[in-house]
Structure formats: C-alpha cells, structure tokens
Design a protein around this motif. Structure first.
Motif, PDB file in Angstrom:
ATOM      1  N   GLN A 114      31.006   6.578  37.542  1.00 42.42           N
ATOM      2  CA  GLN A 114      31.738   7.824  37.751  1.00 42.42           C
ATOM      3  C   GLN A 114      31.676   8.751  36.538  1.00 42.42           C
ATOM      4  OE1 GLN A 114      34.096   9.076  40.679  1.00 42.42           O
ATOM      5  NE2 GLN A 114      32.920  10.541  39.477  1.00 42.42           N
ATOM      6  N   GLY A 149      35.173  10.147  43.996  1.00 41.80           N
ATOM      7  CA  GLY A 149      35.277   8.690  43.998  1.00 41.80           C
ATOM      8  C   GLY A 149      34.021   8.019  44.510  1.00 41.80           C
ATOM      9  N   ASN A 270      41.334  14.094  38.999  1.00 38.72           N
ATOM     10  CA  ASN A 270      40.548  12.873  38.909  1.00 38.72           C
ATOM     11  C   ASN A 270      41.425  11.641  38.723  1.00 38.72           C
ATOM     12  OD1 ASN A 270      38.394  14.585  39.202  1.00 38.72           O
ATOM     13  ND2 ASN A 270      37.817  14.556  37.040  1.00 38.72           N
ATOM     14  N   ALA A 274      41.524   8.403  41.408  1.00 38.88           N
ATOM     15  CA  ALA A 274      41.417   7.005  40.979  1.00 38.88           C
ATOM     16  C   ALA A 274      42.619   6.188  41.460  1.00 38.88           C
ATOM     17  CB  ALA A 274      41.297   6.930  39.459  1.00 38.88           C
TER      18      ALA A 274
END
Length: 329
Positions: A114, A149, A270, A274
């Motif tokens: 990522q 993701g 972000n 997660a």
C-alpha cells in the motif's frame, strides 16, 4: 458538530456561516461520486467541502452528490471532459478510458504494498499522466492518494494457492487489464457489472469476486461466499478530479484551497480505510467466514511473469512498464 483538521477547529455553525454568502459572491461546484452516502470517499469529500469553505471564507462551495446521482463513473468523467460535470471523486483507474496508463492500477501485483502504491501515485510518473490527461482530455486530477485498500478474493470454494485459480469463475470488472490478467493465470474471468455480482454469486454464475475487504463486507458477499483469501493483489487510489475548464475559471486562492483540502484529508481518509478493513475482516471471521492467507511473494512472481504480455495487450507505455518493474521487490 465540531470538525478538526490538523489543529484547526471549525464548528458546523462557522461552516454554515461561511457558506451563506450571497449567491453572486459564491462559486458552487457539484461533486459526484458513485459510492453510497456512508462510504469513506463520500465522508472524506464532505470533510473536504467543509475545509474548502473555511479556506475560502465561503467563496467556494462544494456540493456532494453520492450514489451516482450525477451519473455513473464513465458518465461523470465524460461530462467533465465536455464541461457538463464539474467534479468527480473515484478510483483513478477509471481514467484509463482516456489515458490508457491509468488502467495499470487494475493489474495485479504491479505494486509491492500500500505505501509504495500511494508513493507511485504521488510521484512524477503519475503526475505526468495527470498532466497529459488535463491537456488532452480536459480532466484535472487534484489528488490521487486516497487509499482504496488492497483487493482480496471472496469465493464459494477455498482459494488457498495460485493453482486454485485454475478454472475459477471469477467476476472481474469489464476492463481489459483485469480480464486478461486472470485469464493468463488460468481463471475463468467473467466480466460483470458490479450491480449484478451478488446475484451472480448467488446463482453460481461466478464462484468468486475481488475487492477490498471493507467493500466485500459492506456488499454482504460473505453471506454467499464463505472464503476470504487475503491476496492483496491490487492497490488502487481514489482521485479528486475537476473539469479543466472549471479549474481554469477559479481564482488562484480557490485552486490552492482545493489542493490543500484534498491533501489534508488524505491521512484521515487512509486511516479510516485501514480501520474499516480490519473491522470488516474481524466481523467476517466472527460470522464464520474462512480467512485464508497466501504466500504473497509467490503470487507476485506468478502474475509478474505475465506483465510484459499485459503491457502489449492493454497498451501501457514502455516508460511506465519499465518504471514499475524497476520498483519491484
């Protein structure tokens, strides 16, 4: 409601006041998304709208329209090119319809992880792609670093090894890079609109689909397909996009406000993605879903062997292909 942006606190009342300028003194831009109202991209765009209002003293207002109210992704992108749609927030992969190199995020294992995927999207190569897009097609990418993701498989039969892909009827987006990659890996790649995927799994038309785990959970695929295989085979990024002619009509301060707000929202966005993925995988495990992990290095190796063929089939530029391969671990 209080909203905190990295040390700056702006109350809902302050936002409302900033947005209450006379119509003649305010520029209003409609922002379309295909995602439902609760989706992280929608919530992040709403936060971005509040920050833009603060930065411009209400001179620039973003109105957020989720759930494809302004059309589907391709409709909105075409509308931006024509100047009939002002802004769109969604996967930058969609831009491959105009600049082929943007499809590359739909190619399994072109990125290591990522962090590296995000860094590449923020780097010179993807900025060059964005510059060409603005010049040739009238769509400007303001930001392309909102994580979506890692994509994983969910299936009605276990997928534990690369060999288990042989003959697997897997739903893929109707786009060449996804189709050809899975065909080369031996799977029975089945192009299917996202809206038909649940029914397709239910009726056995397909045995598997792939998305980020939070998306798989939100769409309740786990109620039909009881095996989640964490392959982390794709990393896409969400982009904030605006019609070039609209962008050029804005003042320098308004342009700067859009860029600043999009950049400030990215870390929060972000982190939320997660956390949503972790929560979704735990929830599926609690529901009895079989969680499978694979040897990612082996899967990378198998898919990367076919990358040069995909480059030729899809038509990625040699410069992009060489750059991505130089970054592989």
């Amino acid at each position: 409601m209080n909203v905190r942006f990295f040390g700056n606190l702006m109350t809902g009342a302050a936002v409302a006041a900033a947005m209450a300028l006379p119509a003649a003194a305010q520029t209003v831009l409609k922002v379309g998304l295909i995602d439902p109202p609760a989706h992280i991209d929608v919530r992040a765009t709403e936060r971005m709208a509040e920050r833009v209002a603060e930065l411009t003293g209400g001179e620039l207002k973003l109105e957020v329209y989720p759930a494809a109210q302004l059309g589907f992704a391709n409709d909105m992108l075409s509308g931006m090119k024509l100047g009939t749609i002002e802004m769109f927030v969604g996967a930058t992969t969609w831009l491959g319809a105009f600049e082929t190199d943007f499809w590359v995020s739909g190619t399994p294992y072109v990125f290591n992880d990522q962090d590296q995927a995000r860094a590449v999207h923020e780097g010179e190569m993807f900025q060059g792609m964005a510059d060409r897009l603005a010049e040739a097609h009238g769509i400007r990418v303001i930001a392309q670093n909102w994580d979506r993701g890692p994509r994983n498989f969910i299936s009605t039969r276990p997928v534990e090894t690369i060999e288990d892909l042989k003959g697997l009827k897997i739903r893929v987006p109707p786009q060449e890079s996804w189709i050809e990659n899975f065909k080369l890996a031996g799977a029975a790649a089945t192009p299917m609109p996202l809206s038909e995927t649940f029914t397709g799994l239910q009726q056995g038309i397909v045995e598997a689909t792939e998305q980020a785990s939070n998306w798989l959970y939100a769409n309740k695929y786990y109620t039909i397909a009881n095996n989640l295989t964490r392959t982390a085979h794709n990393y896409e990024e969400t982009g904030v996009m605006i019609a070039e002619r609209v962008y050029q009509s804005l003042s320098e301060d308004q342009r700067a406000a859009l860029a600043t707000a999009a950049a400030e929202i990215a870390p929060w966005h972000n982190e939320q993605v997660a956390q949503e993925i972790a929560d979704a995988e735990k929830a599926m495990a609690d529901e009895g879903v079989n969680i499978l992990d694979v040897d990612v290095a082996k899967w990378q190796e198998q898919f990367r062997v076919n990358f040069d063929q995909i480059v030729e089939i899809v038509g990625y530029s040699p410069e992009l292909a060489d750059y991505l391969k130089s970054e592989w671990k």
